[in-house]
Motif scaffolding. Structure first.
Motif, PDB file in Angstrom:
ATOM      1  N   THR A   1       0.861  -1.179   0.000  1.00  0.00           N
ATOM      2  CA  THR A   1       0.000   0.000   0.000  1.00  0.00           C
ATOM      3  C   THR A   1       0.900   1.232   0.000  1.00  0.00           C
ATOM      4  O   THR A   1       2.095   1.162   0.347  1.00  0.00           O
ATOM      5  CB  THR A   1      -0.915   0.026   1.230  1.00  0.00           C
ATOM      6  N   LEU A   2       0.349   2.357  -0.370  1.00  0.00           N
ATOM      7  CA  LEU A   2       1.132   3.587  -0.384  1.00  0.00           C
ATOM      8  C   LEU A   2       1.602   3.942   1.022  1.00  0.00           C
ATOM      9  O   LEU A   2       2.725   4.445   1.213  1.00  0.00           O
ATOM     10  CB  LEU A   2       0.298   4.714  -0.985  1.00  0.00           C
ATOM     11  N   GLU A   3       0.777   3.661   1.999  1.00  0.00           N
ATOM     12  CA  GLU A   3       1.175   3.932   3.389  1.00  0.00           C
ATOM     13  C   GLU A   3       2.352   3.053   3.804  1.00  0.00           C
ATOM     14  O   GLU A   3       3.267   3.518   4.496  1.00  0.00           O
ATOM     15  CB  GLU A   3      -0.012   3.707   4.336  1.00  0.00           C
ATOM     16  N   GLU A   4       2.354   1.773   3.401  1.00  0.00           N
ATOM     17  CA  GLU A   4       3.476   0.883   3.723  1.00  0.00           C
ATOM     18  C   GLU A   4       4.758   1.367   3.071  1.00  0.00           C
ATOM     19  O   GLU A   4       5.843   1.314   3.672  1.00  0.00           O
ATOM     20  CB  GLU A   4       3.151  -0.542   3.272  1.00  0.00           C
ATOM     21  N   ALA A   5       4.658   1.816   1.823  1.00  0.00           N
ATOM     22  CA  ALA A   5       5.841   2.326   1.137  1.00  0.00           C
ATOM     23  C   ALA A   5       6.365   3.593   1.817  1.00  0.00           C
ATOM     24  O   ALA A   5       7.574   3.810   1.916  1.00  0.00           O
ATOM     25  CB  ALA A   5       5.515   2.603  -0.325  1.00  0.00           C
TER      26      ALA A   5
ATOM     27  N   ARG B   1      10.487  -7.096  -6.280  1.00  0.00           N
ATOM     28  CA  ARG B   1      10.219  -5.887  -7.062  1.00  0.00           C
ATOM     29  C   ARG B   1       8.950  -5.213  -6.529  1.00  0.00           C
ATOM     30  O   ARG B   1       7.881  -5.802  -6.507  1.00  0.00           O
ATOM     31  CB  ARG B   1      10.077  -6.232  -8.539  1.00  0.00           C
ATOM     32  N   VAL B   2       9.071  -3.964  -6.100  1.00  0.00           N
ATOM     33  CA  VAL B   2       7.987  -3.251  -5.426  1.00  0.00           C
ATOM     34  C   VAL B   2       6.933  -2.806  -6.443  1.00  0.00           C
ATOM     35  O   VAL B   2       7.261  -2.231  -7.486  1.00  0.00           O
ATOM     36  CB  VAL B   2       8.533  -2.036  -4.664  1.00  0.00           C
ATOM     37  N   ARG B   3       5.694  -3.096  -6.123  1.00  0.00           N
ATOM     38  CA  ARG B   3       4.571  -2.563  -6.892  1.00  0.00           C
ATOM     39  C   ARG B   3       3.620  -1.903  -5.900  1.00  0.00           C
ATOM     40  O   ARG B   3       3.018  -2.575  -5.065  1.00  0.00           O
ATOM     41  CB  ARG B   3       3.846  -3.655  -7.668  1.00  0.00           C
ATOM     42  N   ILE B   4       3.519  -0.574  -5.996  1.00  0.00           N
ATOM     43  CA  ILE B   4       2.658   0.174  -5.089  1.00  0.00           C
ATOM     44  C   ILE B   4       1.223   0.127  -5.615  1.00  0.00           C
ATOM     45  O   ILE B   4       0.966   0.470  -6.772  1.00  0.00           O
ATOM     46  CB  ILE B   4       3.138   1.624  -4.945  1.00  0.00           C
ATOM     47  N   LEU B   5       0.326  -0.296  -4.768  1.00  0.00           N
ATOM     48  CA  LEU B   5      -1.069  -0.468  -5.166  1.00  0.00           C
ATOM     49  C   LEU B   5      -1.762   0.882  -5.349  1.00  0.00           C
ATOM     50  O   LEU B   5      -1.386   1.871  -4.704  1.00  0.00           O
ATOM     51  CB  LEU B   5      -1.802  -1.295  -4.107  1.00  0.00           C
ATOM     52  N   PRO B   6      -2.766   0.942  -6.207  1.00  0.00           N
ATOM     53  CA  PRO B   6      -3.520   2.199  -6.372  1.00  0.00           C
ATOM     54  C   PRO B   6      -4.156   2.632  -5.053  1.00  0.00           C
ATOM     55  O   PRO B   6      -4.542   1.806  -4.222  1.00  0.00           O
ATOM     56  CB  PRO B   6      -4.587   1.824  -7.415  1.00  0.00           C
ATOM     57  N   HIS B   7      -4.261   3.936  -4.874  1.00  0.00           N
ATOM     58  CA  HIS B   7      -4.806   4.512  -3.640  1.00  0.00           C
ATOM     59  C   HIS B   7      -6.028   5.350  -3.983  1.00  0.00           C
ATOM     60  O   HIS B   7      -6.080   5.994  -5.038  1.00  0.00           O
ATOM     61  CB  HIS B   7      -3.735   5.373  -2.961  1.00  0.00           C
ATOM     62  N   ARG B   8      -6.990   5.361  -3.116  1.00  0.00           N
ATOM     63  CA  ARG B   8      -8.237   6.084  -3.411  1.00  0.00           C
ATOM     64  C   ARG B   8      -8.075   7.595  -3.314  1.00  0.00           C
ATOM     65  O   ARG B   8      -8.876   8.345  -3.886  1.00  0.00           O
ATOM     66  CB  ARG B   8      -9.349   5.615  -2.466  1.00  0.00           C
ATOM     67  N   LEU B   9      -7.041   8.086  -2.617  1.00  0.00           N
ATOM     68  CA  LEU B   9      -6.871   9.526  -2.440  1.00  0.00           C
ATOM     69  C   LEU B   9      -5.629  10.083  -3.131  1.00  0.00           C
ATOM     70  O   LEU B   9      -5.625  11.251  -3.529  1.00  0.00           O
ATOM     71  CB  LEU B   9      -6.783   9.873  -0.950  1.00  0.00           C
ATOM     72  N   PHE B  10      -4.579   9.276  -3.241  1.00  0.00           N
ATOM     73  CA  PHE B  10      -3.288   9.801  -3.671  1.00  0.00           C
ATOM     74  C   PHE B  10      -2.822   9.127  -4.966  1.00  0.00           C
ATOM     75  O   PHE B  10      -3.111   7.959  -5.224  1.00  0.00           O
ATOM     76  CB  PHE B  10      -2.222   9.581  -2.583  1.00  0.00           C
TER      77      PHE B  10
ATOM     78  N   ASP C   1       8.962  11.279  -6.436  1.00  0.00           N
ATOM     79  CA  ASP C   1       9.008  11.312  -4.969  1.00  0.00           C
ATOM     80  C   ASP C   1       7.792  11.990  -4.366  1.00  0.00           C
ATOM     81  O   ASP C   1       7.586  11.934  -3.154  1.00  0.00           O
ATOM     82  CB  ASP C   1      10.267  12.053  -4.495  1.00  0.00           C
ATOM     83  N   ASP C   2       7.011  12.664  -5.187  1.00  0.00           N
ATOM     84  CA  ASP C   2       5.855  13.408  -4.694  1.00  0.00           C
ATOM     85  C   ASP C   2       4.590  12.560  -4.739  1.00  0.00           C
ATOM     86  O   ASP C   2       4.498  11.591  -5.503  1.00  0.00           O
ATOM     87  CB  ASP C   2       5.634  14.665  -5.536  1.00  0.00           C
ATOM     88  N   VAL C   3       3.628  12.938  -3.915  1.00  0.00           N
ATOM     89  CA  VAL C   3       2.292  12.367  -4.004  1.00  0.00           C
ATOM     90  C   VAL C   3       1.320  13.508  -4.296  1.00  0.00           C
ATOM     91  O   VAL C   3       1.534  14.655  -3.871  1.00  0.00           O
ATOM     92  CB  VAL C   3       1.885  11.622  -2.714  1.00  0.00           C
ATOM     93  N   VAL C   4       0.276  13.200  -5.035  1.00  0.00           N
ATOM     94  CA  VAL C   4      -0.676  14.221  -5.478  1.00  0.00           C
ATOM     95  C   VAL C   4      -2.069  13.843  -4.996  1.00  0.00           C
ATOM     96  O   VAL C   4      -2.469  12.676  -5.090  1.00  0.00           O
ATOM     97  CB  VAL C   4      -0.678  14.347  -7.019  1.00  0.00           C
ATOM     98  N   THR C   5      -2.773  14.820  -4.463  1.00  0.00           N
ATOM     99  CA  THR C   5      -4.159  14.608  -4.067  1.00  0.00           C
ATOM    100  C   THR C   5      -4.992  15.800  -4.545  1.00  0.00           C
ATOM    101  O   THR C   5      -4.463  16.896  -4.768  1.00  0.00           O
ATOM    102  CB  THR C   5      -4.289  14.441  -2.542  1.00  0.00           C
ATOM    103  N   ASP C   6      -6.270  15.585  -4.729  1.00  0.00           N
ATOM    104  CA  ASP C   6      -7.170  16.656  -5.187  1.00  0.00           C
ATOM    105  C   ASP C   6      -7.895  17.271  -3.999  1.00  0.00           C
ATOM    106  O   ASP C   6      -8.305  16.567  -3.071  1.00  0.00           O
ATOM    107  CB  ASP C   6      -8.201  16.098  -6.169  1.00  0.00           C
TER     108      ASP C   6
END
Length: 322
Positions: A150-154, A217-226, A231-236
């Motif tokens: 998950t994005l939080e785990e990463a 090999r890391v695969r970050i799962l889709p996130h409902r907010l981000f 290196d950046d994360v984007v949210t609306d």
């Protein structure tokens, strides 16, 4: 007992007058081409390797070669063979205890018996050409698996237990699958596509050699907010028109916790505001980009419609002006 005659010179592709060096080179060439470790599952290659190994075992040894040559020039490969008088019960014990020749043909057994000492290759692993029988230890191949986070785990990193499937040789050499659980130490801020090495957790080695490494090999799962952007994360962030025009203070979620953010007056839809250090990257964190999205109210009642009309008449703002 009648057995099939083996033309060892023909098997190695050399003439009867070939030197020991020529015989050795011919065998090495065939062994490298047909060795079972290099041709997994190829029964034909395994059979040709065994034939070459048997031929070399005889022709590399002057005593065995001399005895083999005494059989006469008239024997042809494939004919039934019965040893001439005087060949019965001949055995080559070699140096020391020797080893089992059970993998060799009946023809070999008829002439030379079961105990002998030799060199070159043995099935199941490469050997030293100097005449040593022990298989060379070989490191196992590296393996790769996908590690979904998950994005939080990463973002946080830390230990994570993962279960993977592993293939090993079962009874009779048949492959068998089983699962094993490993603890993976995830670096804080790891990126999508990064590889985490687990030393010694890859494919097993041969002849006591070390196992290879396993790369997750890391695969970050889709996130409902981000969404991840480097290196950046984007949210609306959705704003009402008057919030965008007048400015406001709103609560914005981040990967760590929600924070209060001041929106300056006059922002436009699509504009990005920056929360520094709230992205990925561990000690050198990226940022969180907050994209402004202006929502227009629907289903206006008569009073609300009148207010918007008054604003439109009073305002000199032209959204299509340069």
């Amino acid at each position: 007992m009648s057995v099939e005659y083996k033309d060892y010179y023909k098997i190695l592709g050399v003439g009867k007058s070939a030197s020991q060096e020529e015989i050795s080179k011919a065998f090495k060439r065939l062994a490298r081409k047909h060795h079972p470790d290099l041709n997994p599952g190829d029964a034909g290659a395994e059979a040709r390797f065994k034939e070459a190994n048997e031929a070399y075992e005889v022709l590399k040894d002057p005593e065995k070669r001399k005895l083999y040559d005494q059989l006469g020039p008239n024997w042809q490969h494939g004919q039934n063979f019965q040893p001439p008088p005087g060949f019965e019960n001949i055995r080559f014990g070699g140096q020391g205890a020797g080893f089992d020749a059970g993998g060799f043909s009946d023809f070999f057994e008829t002439i030379f018996g079961g105990g002998f000492s030799g060199g070159g290759f043995r099935q199941g692993g490469f050997q030293d050409f100097g005449g040593q029988h022990a298989r060379r230890p070989r490191r196992g191949a590296d393996a790769e698996a996908v590690l979904e986070l998950t994005l939080e785990e990463a973002y946080r990193g830390g230990p994570k237990n993962v279960t993977i499937q592993e293939q090993t040789a079962g009874p009779g050499g048949m492959p068998t699958m089983h699962t094993k659980t490993l603890e993976v130490k995830i670096p804080a801020g790891v990126r999508d596509g990064a590889r985490i090495r687990l030393g010694g957790q890859g494919n097993p080695g041969a002849a006591g050699g070390p196992a290879g490494d396993l790369y997750m090999r890391v695969r970050i799962l889709p996130h409902r907010l981000f969404r991840v952007d480097g290196d950046d994360v984007v949210t609306d962030l959705f704003l009402a028109p008057w919030e965008a025009a007048l400015g406001t203070t709103v609560t914005v979620p981040t990967l760590e916790r929600s924070v209060e953010m001041t929106v300056p007056p006059g922002v436009s839809s699509g504009q990005k505001l920056r929360l520094r250090g709230k992205g990925l990257g561990g000690g050198a964190c990226g940022d969180q980009l907050v994209r402004i999205m202006i929502r227009t109210p629907r289903n206006l009642d008569e009073a609300q419609r009148k207010l918007w009309q008054e604003l439109a008449q009073a305002s000199r703002f032209d959204p299509r002006a340069d």
